[in-house]
Design a protein around this motif. Structure first.
Motif, short mmCIF file in Angstrom:
data_model
loop_
_atom_site.label_atom_id
_atom_site.label_comp_id
_atom_site.label_asym_id
_atom_site.label_seq_id
_atom_site.Cartn_x
_atom_site.Cartn_y
_atom_site.Cartn_z
N GLY A 64 -1.90 -10.29 -4.51
CA GLY A 64 -2.08 -9.72 -3.17
C GLY A 64 -2.45 -8.26 -3.17
N ASN A 65 -2.42 -7.60 -4.33
CA ASN A 65 -2.81 -6.19 -4.39
C ASN A 65 -4.31 -6.06 -4.21
OD1 ASN A 65 -0.30 -4.90 -4.76
ND2 ASN A 65 -0.28 -5.58 -6.89
N ILE A 66 -4.70 -4.97 -3.58
CA ILE A 66 -6.12 -4.73 -3.28
C ILE A 66 -6.64 -3.62 -4.17
CG2 ILE A 66 -7.76 -4.00 -1.51
CD1 ILE A 66 -5.81 -5.17 0.55
N GLY A 67 -7.76 -3.90 -4.89
CA GLY A 67 -8.43 -2.86 -5.65
C GLY A 67 -9.02 -1.84 -4.69
N HIS A 68 -9.05 -0.57 -5.06
CA HIS A 68 -9.51 0.49 -4.15
C HIS A 68 -8.73 0.35 -2.84
CE1 HIS A 68 -13.06 0.18 -6.81
NE2 HIS A 68 -13.00 1.49 -6.73
N ASN A 69 -7.41 0.50 -2.92
CA ASN A 69 -6.57 0.16 -1.79
C ASN A 69 -6.63 1.12 -0.61
OD1 ASN A 69 -5.19 2.30 -2.82
ND2 ASN A 69 -3.36 1.16 -3.38
N SER A 70 -7.60 1.98 -0.59
CA SER A 70 -7.76 2.83 0.59
C SER A 70 -9.24 2.95 0.93
CB SER A 70 -7.17 4.22 0.34
OG SER A 70 -7.90 4.90 -0.64
N ASP A 71 -9.47 3.23 2.16
CA ASP A 71 -10.83 3.43 2.64
C ASP A 71 -10.81 4.69 3.47
OD1 ASP A 71 -13.51 3.08 3.23
OD2 ASP A 71 -13.15 1.65 4.83
N SER A 72 -11.81 5.50 3.33
CA SER A 72 -11.87 6.71 4.12
C SER A 72 -13.31 7.03 4.44
CB SER A 72 -11.23 7.88 3.36
OG SER A 72 -11.98 8.16 2.20
N PHE A 73 -13.48 7.82 5.45
CA PHE A 73 -14.80 8.35 5.76
C PHE A 73 -14.58 9.74 6.31
CE2 PHE A 73 -13.43 6.76 9.82
CZ PHE A 73 -13.98 7.62 10.74
#
Length: 169
Positions: A64-73
């Protein structure tokens, strides 16, 4: 994580720029995407105004872990020089995102995603064309309804208080 499923999240990003530049007091001219990109002179900033639609991908591991667990702009300042604010630009920027989860074992590369395909995606694997055909060919279907968001930014450097207004829905 309970009920974890391996797969990936694909997010479609659509961006709209409507920027005007003050060419003389009280006279505003629309700026093309190339003009907006060229107007930002800070070497640490980029607008990529010509990239108006792209898709990003996050891998979801079996736990359930997400690679690149953050998103930003980020939104860079669209002014020609630091400290020069009055009467430079005004406009509106909108970014709409729609993200869906796909339970699958396919890799990002197998679906045409790679880091650098869409500059605004940064370190995330991305592509500039709709992956729907590749997903359909592989028999990969989204699980559930997409999650949507929208960010709206408006500014006017000629205003008495030249601050930006940011709305997230």
């Amino acid at each position: 994580m309970a009920n974890a499923v391996q797969g990936f999240i694909i997010q479609k990003i659509t961006r709209t720029f409507a920027v005007e530049r003050c060419v003389s007091p009280g006279v505003w001219a629309p700026m093309s995407a190339a003009a907006v990109n060229g107007y930002v002179r800070d070497p640490g900033s980029s607008v990529n105004a010509d990239c108006v639609q792209y898709w990003e991908l996050w891998s979801v591991q079996a736990d359930g872990n997400i690679g690149h667990n953050s998103d930003s702009f980020s939104l860079c300042s669209i002014i020609p020089n630091a400290g020069v604010v009055p009467n430079t630009t005004r406009g509106h920027y909108t970014m709409v995102g729609e993200a869906s989860f796909y339970p699958a074992l396919s890799s990002a590369a197998a679906l045409g995603f790679a880091v650098g395909n869409a500059a605004p995606a940064g370190v995330l694997p991305s592509r500039l064309t709709d992956p729907a055909g590749d997903l359909g060919s592989a028999g990969i279907v989204a699980s559930g309804a997409p999650i949507r968001y929208q960010v709206d930014v408006a500014w006017d450097s000629s205003a008495t208080d030249p601050t930006s207004v940011v709305t997230v829905t």
